[in-house]
Structures are given as C-alpha cells and as structure tokens.
Design a protein around this motif. Sequence first.
Motif, PDB file in Angstrom:
ATOM      1  N   HIS A   1       0.819  -1.216   0.000  1.00 21.59           N
ATOM      2  CA  HIS A   1       0.000   0.000   0.000  1.00 21.59           C
ATOM      3  C   HIS A   1       0.853   1.265   0.000  1.00 21.59           C
ATOM      4  CE1 HIS A   1      -3.523   2.480   0.842  1.00 21.59           C
ATOM      5  NE2 HIS A   1      -2.823   3.096   1.767  1.00 21.59           N
ATOM      6  N   CYS A   2       2.004   1.224   0.684  1.00 21.53           N
ATOM      7  CA  CYS A   2       2.852   2.425   0.795  1.00 21.53           C
ATOM      8  C   CYS A   2       4.139   2.299  -0.014  1.00 21.53           C
ATOM      9  CB  CYS A   2       3.188   2.701   2.262  1.00 21.53           C
ATOM     10  SG  CYS A   2       4.104   1.382   3.088  1.00 21.53           S
ATOM     11  N   GLY A   3       4.192   1.304  -0.910  1.00 17.71           N
ATOM     12  CA  GLY A   3       5.400   1.118  -1.720  1.00 17.71           C
ATOM     13  C   GLY A   3       6.602   0.730  -0.883  1.00 17.71           C
ATOM     14  N   ASN A   4       6.331   0.038   0.234  1.00 12.93           N
ATOM     15  CA  ASN A   4       7.391  -0.433   1.145  1.00 12.93           C
ATOM     16  C   ASN A   4       8.206   0.697   1.778  1.00 12.93           C
ATOM     17  OD1 ASN A   4       6.947  -3.294   0.973  1.00 12.93           O
ATOM     18  ND2 ASN A   4       7.762  -3.194  -1.115  1.00 12.93           N
ATOM     19  N   THR A   5       7.628   1.893   1.840  1.00 13.49           N
ATOM     20  CA  THR A   5       8.345   3.018   2.473  1.00 13.49           C
ATOM     21  C   THR A   5       7.999   3.154   3.953  1.00 13.49           C
ATOM     22  OG1 THR A   5       6.585   4.608   1.935  1.00 13.49           O
ATOM     23  CG2 THR A   5       8.337   4.307   0.291  1.00 13.49           C
ATOM     24  N   GLY A   6       6.838   2.605   4.356  1.00 16.90           N
ATOM     25  CA  GLY A   6       6.385   2.771   5.733  1.00 16.90           C
ATOM     26  C   GLY A   6       5.618   4.066   5.953  1.00 16.90           C
ATOM     27  N   TYR A   7       5.510   4.886   4.885  1.00 16.92           N
ATOM     28  CA  TYR A   7       4.808   6.165   4.990  1.00 16.92           C
ATOM     29  C   TYR A   7       3.740   6.271   3.902  1.00 16.92           C
ATOM     30  CZ  TYR A   7       8.830   7.657   7.828  1.00 16.92           C
ATOM     31  OH  TYR A   7       9.805   7.761   8.783  1.00 16.92           O
ATOM     32  N   SER A   8       2.650   6.949   4.224  1.00 12.00           N
ATOM     33  CA  SER A   8       1.604   7.181   3.231  1.00 12.00           C
ATOM     34  C   SER A   8       0.931   8.528   3.512  1.00 12.00           C
ATOM     35  CB  SER A   8       0.561   6.064   3.292  1.00 12.00           C
ATOM     36  OG  SER A   8      -0.456   6.279   2.345  1.00 12.00           O
ATOM     37  N   GLY A   9       1.129   9.473   2.612  1.00 12.30           N
ATOM     38  CA  GLY A   9       0.553  10.803   2.786  1.00 12.30           C
ATOM     39  C   GLY A   9       1.434  11.703   3.646  1.00 12.30           C
ATOM     40  N   ARG A  10       1.056  12.986   3.690  1.00 12.35           N
ATOM     41  CA  ARG A  10       1.822  13.954   4.491  1.00 12.35           C
ATOM     42  C   ARG A  10       0.881  14.820   5.331  1.00 12.35           C
ATOM     43  NH1 ARG A  10       5.979  17.094   0.704  1.00 12.35           N
ATOM     44  NH2 ARG A  10       4.254  17.080  -0.785  1.00 12.35           N
ATOM     45  N   MET A  11       1.439  15.432   6.349  1.00 10.66           N
ATOM     46  CA  MET A  11       0.679  16.361   7.175  1.00 10.66           C
ATOM     47  C   MET A  11       1.594  17.489   7.626  1.00 10.66           C
ATOM     48  SD  MET A  11       0.347  14.319  10.755  1.00 10.66           S
ATOM     49  CE  MET A  11       1.813  13.693  11.572  1.00 10.66           C
ATOM     50  N   SER A  12       0.971  18.535   8.116  1.00 13.39           N
ATOM     51  CA  SER A  12       1.719  19.721   8.536  1.00 13.39           C
ATOM     52  C   SER A  12       2.164  19.612   9.987  1.00 13.39           C
ATOM     53  CB  SER A  12       0.831  20.953   8.363  1.00 13.39           C
ATOM     54  OG  SER A  12       1.394  22.076   8.988  1.00 13.39           O
ATOM     55  N   VAL A  13       3.398  20.058  10.250  1.00 12.61           N
ATOM     56  CA  VAL A  13       3.823  20.352  11.626  1.00 12.61           C
ATOM     57  C   VAL A  13       4.051  21.861  11.637  1.00 12.61           C
ATOM     58  CG1 VAL A  13       4.763  18.113  12.242  1.00 12.61           C
ATOM     59  CG2 VAL A  13       6.235  19.736  11.069  1.00 12.61           C
ATOM     60  N   SER A  14       3.505  22.533  12.651  1.00 10.95           N
ATOM     61  CA  SER A  14       3.429  23.991  12.520  1.00 10.95           C
ATOM     62  C   SER A  14       3.555  24.732  13.839  1.00 10.95           C
ATOM     63  CB  SER A  14       2.079  24.359  11.897  1.00 10.95           C
ATOM     64  OG  SER A  14       1.033  23.893  12.734  1.00 10.95           O
ATOM     65  N   SER A  15       3.733  26.037  13.711  1.00  9.86           N
ATOM     66  CA  SER A  15       3.633  26.948  14.857  1.00  9.86           C
ATOM     67  C   SER A  15       2.855  28.167  14.378  1.00  9.86           C
ATOM     68  CB  SER A  15       5.022  27.369  15.355  1.00  9.86           C
ATOM     69  OG  SER A  15       5.691  28.134  14.380  1.00  9.86           O
ATOM     70  N   VAL A  16       2.108  28.787  15.292  1.00 14.39           N
ATOM     71  CA  VAL A  16       1.315  29.967  14.929  1.00 14.39           C
ATOM     72  C   VAL A  16       1.629  31.089  15.910  1.00 14.39           C
ATOM     73  CG1 VAL A  16      -0.979  30.902  14.532  1.00 14.39           C
ATOM     74  CG2 VAL A  16      -0.528  28.497  14.020  1.00 14.39           C
ATOM     75  N   LEU A  17       2.172  32.181  15.370  1.00 19.36           N
ATOM     76  CA  LEU A  17       2.472  33.363  16.174  1.00 19.36           C
ATOM     77  C   LEU A  17       1.309  34.347  16.046  1.00 19.36           C
ATOM     78  CD1 LEU A  17       4.370  35.217  17.818  1.00 19.36           C
ATOM     79  CD2 LEU A  17       5.381  35.950  15.642  1.00 19.36           C
ATOM     80  N   THR A  18       0.618  34.585  17.147  1.00 16.18           N
ATOM     81  CA  THR A  18      -0.481  35.554  17.164  1.00 16.18           C
ATOM     82  C   THR A  18       0.076  36.924  17.552  1.00 16.18           C
ATOM     83  OG1 THR A  18      -2.043  33.842  17.823  1.00 16.18           O
ATOM     84  CG2 THR A  18      -2.711  36.119  18.190  1.00 16.18           C
ATOM     85  N   ILE A  19      -0.241  37.933  16.765  1.00 15.85           N
ATOM     86  CA  ILE A  19       0.260  39.290  17.056  1.00 15.85           C
ATOM     87  C   ILE A  19      -0.707  39.960  18.040  1.00 15.85           C
ATOM     88  CG2 ILE A  19       1.139  41.442  16.050  1.00 15.85           C
ATOM     89  CD1 ILE A  19       2.570  38.852  15.131  1.00 15.85           C
TER      90      ILE A  19
END
Length: 579
Positions: free
Chosen positions: A508-526
């Motif tokens: 299913h993942c082409g033997n990579t162990g990963y499938s799809g991506r997601m964001s890791v983020s930070s949000v600076l509120t002014i």
Amino acid sequence: MTKTEELLNILAQSDIITTEQIPEIIKSSQADNKKVDDVLVHKKIIEEEKLTQIKAKIFGLPYENLQGKEIGDQVINTIGSEVAENYKVICFDRQKDSIKVGIIDPENFKAVEAIDFLAKENNLSVEYYLISPKSFRFAFNLYQSLSKELSSALETRAEEEELQTLKEKDEGSLDDITKSAPVAKIVSVIIRHAVDGNASDIHIEPLMKESRVRYRIDGVLHTSLVLPKSVHNAVVARVKVMSNLKLDETRIPQDGRIRMEINDKVIDFRVSTLPLIGAEKVVMRILDTTKGAPKLEDLGFDGQQLKSILEATKKTEGIILVTGPTGSGKSTTLFSVLDLVNKEAVNIATLEDPVEYQMKGVNQSQIKPEIGYTFAGGLRSFLRQDPDIIMVGEIRDEETAELSIHAALTGHLVFSTLHTTDAPGAITRLVDMDVKAFLLGSTLVAVVAQRLTRKICAKCKEEVKLPAEQVADVQKDIDTITVEYIKTLIPDFDRNKIKFYKGKGCSHCGNTGYSGRMSVSSVLTINDKIKELIMEGKKHLTLKEIQENQRYITVKQDGIIKVLQGRTTLEEVLRVMKD
C-alpha cells in the motif's frame, strides 16, 4: 425509489448528511454533470471506501477493497487489460471453475453482459463484487508494471536510430517524430504512473550514461526507472511539444503547461526545462485542478495552532502570513483558510503563480510576469475591484510588501506567503524589505510557520523501541512543551510510558512505511504585547519574549507531539527540521 435516492436517504438516516442537503447535492450533481457519488466524495462528505460499502448493500453485492491486495498475473489476465479498462472491471480471484470480479458500476449492464459472455466462453461462473474507483486503479496498474510498459515501448524502435533522426530533422519533422511511438508511449507511461502513484513532481534528468526518471512522493524523490541515454533528447522534445515550448531553443530555461485528463480527472502539469551540460533536464509539477481545498484538521492542524488560526480568520482586516521553505504546503494551507472564509457575502480575489486549486465563488487570477502582470501590478488592480479578502501568492519584493500593507490598512484582510524558516522570521524579513515597523505592527494579525512530514502508513503501522538517548531527548522536549498541554491533545498521555511507532513497509505504501503527508506547525499571534514590541522597532523576537505573552508551540515541538500521537516518526520530524 431510484438507487441514488435510496443512497441519499441512507446517508441522511446515518447523519452523514442532513435531509436539507439532499436537494443541494442533487443540484450540484446536475450542474457539474457528475454522478452523485462523485459529488459526495469530491466535497469530502464521505470517504470513497465507506460510500462503496453502503452502495454494495443497496445493490445486494459483497464489497471488496483491492488496495494492497496481491493478485497474480494469471488471475488478473483472465480479463484482458483493454476490456478491464473499457468496462472498469477487474478479476481479482480465480478458482478452478469460478472467478471473482470487481465492478465499479453495477448498473453498467454492458459490462456485466461482456463479462458473462467471456465467462461462458471459458466455462466459468462469475461472482460480482462492488469495488471503489480507487480500488480499480490500484488493481489495473498490476496488468503491467512501469518497467514492463517502457520496455515494450523501447523495443518498438532502435534507440540510436531515433537519436540520429532527432539531430538531423528540422522542427516540423521533429514534431511528427515526438508524436509517434515509442517516444509518445514512453512519456504517456511516465506521466500516468506518476499520477497513479500520487507523485507531486516528475524529474527527467540526463546522467553520464543514462537518463533517470524520479518521482517526488510524499516530499521525497524516488528513482522510478532508468532509460537509455539515447532516448533522453526525444523524451524532452516530446514534453516540449505537449507544453508548447520551443523545440529548437536549448540554451535557456523555458516554462510551459500541459493539461490532460487522467482517470476522469483534469490534471495540469507545470513544465520547466533547464539546460545542463550537453542536454536538458525537465521537471513537471503535477497539479490536480479538481481537488478541493482540504480542511485544516486534515492537514494536521490541531490544538493551540488550530484555535489561533480560526481566531485570526475572524478578523475583517490585517495580514495573515504562511511561511516555510519551498514545498512545505504553504499554498494548500492558504486555500484551506480561504475555504473557511469563502461566503457569499464577501468578495475574495486571489493572485497566484500558478492557480493550483480552483475554488467556487473565488475570483482567481494568474500572474504573467512576461507581459508585465506581476503580483504588485495585479494587487493595484485588485484594490479597484471592491474586494473584502485578497490572497497574494507570495510577497517577493518591497513593492508587493508595501501594497499588501496598504491593502490591510484600508480595510482588507490579506493572505500571503513568505520564505522564512520560522514565524518570528517573517517580522525580520518584512522589516528588511523596508516595511515601517509601526505599519507592520498595525496590520500583522498572525504568522503560520510549517513543514510537511510524512505520515506513518496505517496499513503496516507497528510499535518500535527507540535507543535510550533518543527517548531521553524526547522527554526533554516533553518537559519544554509541558505534560499539561500534551494532555489537551492526548488525554491518556503518560510521560513514563511513551510509545513510538513506524511503518513496517507494505504494498500500500510502496514499502516506504509512509503514506501521505501532514503539517507540523507553529502559529504566532500578534497580540497587544507583540504588537508593542514590533512598533518599538524590535526586529528579532526571541522565543522567551513570545512565550511570555502567549501559548506558543514551535514547529519542532508540534512535530514531537505528532510523534507521541503515533502519526509520524521521530526520524521524519528530525529530517524536515534539519535546518
């Protein structure tokens, strides 16, 4: 009652949709000339496999998911590839005198007749199963692998003769050659397999003795095949013909575009050629124009970050920025945010390069620098179009920055992107662009910084043990984030019983162990305190200054939280945070 009406009623009874939504879904289906199924999946009302399961019950058929299923050559070739492609059917199991056939549309009586006839000719009985279009595409790719298809194309013509022809023929003849097999077949196969494999980019690059084709899948380049060096120029020429580029110009870079329909979807390819020593390299960015903007939660935003973004979008004026390196998903995040504010009562206009997502109700315009239509020039025109919300693809120069600030000051909500490594860096960058500190403090609302990490494949996810020193490093990060905050996202979290996961690797993942991506983020509120610091001329905000005034999670800390949630790996977070 028709099967479609029955389906919509079941979805309403299951609280997947409301009864008020039914006329709207039918109207959308008729307006776009699409099946109701396609509308439901496209609008992300229901996941494709779940929808297929419900339909299977309506039609009284068993359901089957073929994704990741091993189907032998003899089994799948029970039905020829042309018949399978034409009728959208797949043979996925065969016993001595019976076969199991997956079908997408049980109301396609011609397909059933064709398979019944084929089975009768071979003294076989048929058992039909309902499968999703995604299942069909996965199984159909098993007929011939990429390497087999290309080998077949290459065998139809002597490579050396073709190369010699390309050198000798004039432009008109070259155009004829690049439309013929095997070159056209090679390029077609490369493109189709890239789309089927969910690649974001195709790289066709000359090496010393061969031509290499690589696909970028989930942010990482993989070599998919190696072609004889002798066909490289022919392949490049074919791509140039398809994207209306100059065939005889090999000294300077060129940019073009291809639009194709693949698997019933309109796909755009942004083509870029680059002259290297002795040959040209081609990179093709794949843009699925039929994709809607995903929800922020689906992109990976949660907790404090999601809350801060939602609060920022309630503003009616100011600037919201998304920052990160190239390929970090900034445009996708912007469109997810735009989707939140896309209402009939507001006029939204976007300036893009290129238009990646088509949004209903949004006025989207593509810049064309070659004729003087730039971000800055377009922004001036936009201000005369009575917009409420403006999206500028990227702030690249002082003029665009100045105009964006002016738009925010005059009562518009402006969205844009910047190339900086973290959220506070956006303030530094804009000050370096000669934006006055008091204007920046007055207009900036929030800054989102992000990276994209690969997600662990759900099909082969397993628990793993990490070395003691890595666990110790994670525990230090946990202490910085605080257990209290982590528990808002993982209620049963125990600092002393941390679990780590990885993907073992499967088909299913082409033997990579990963499938799809997601964001890791930070949000600076002014907020007021940050605004005060900016207006005082504070160009570089420290982490301590930010965290004294708001709950601020860095991009790496958000990545650690997602590791603790079992959504990605520590190795992956460290890979994307190497800067």
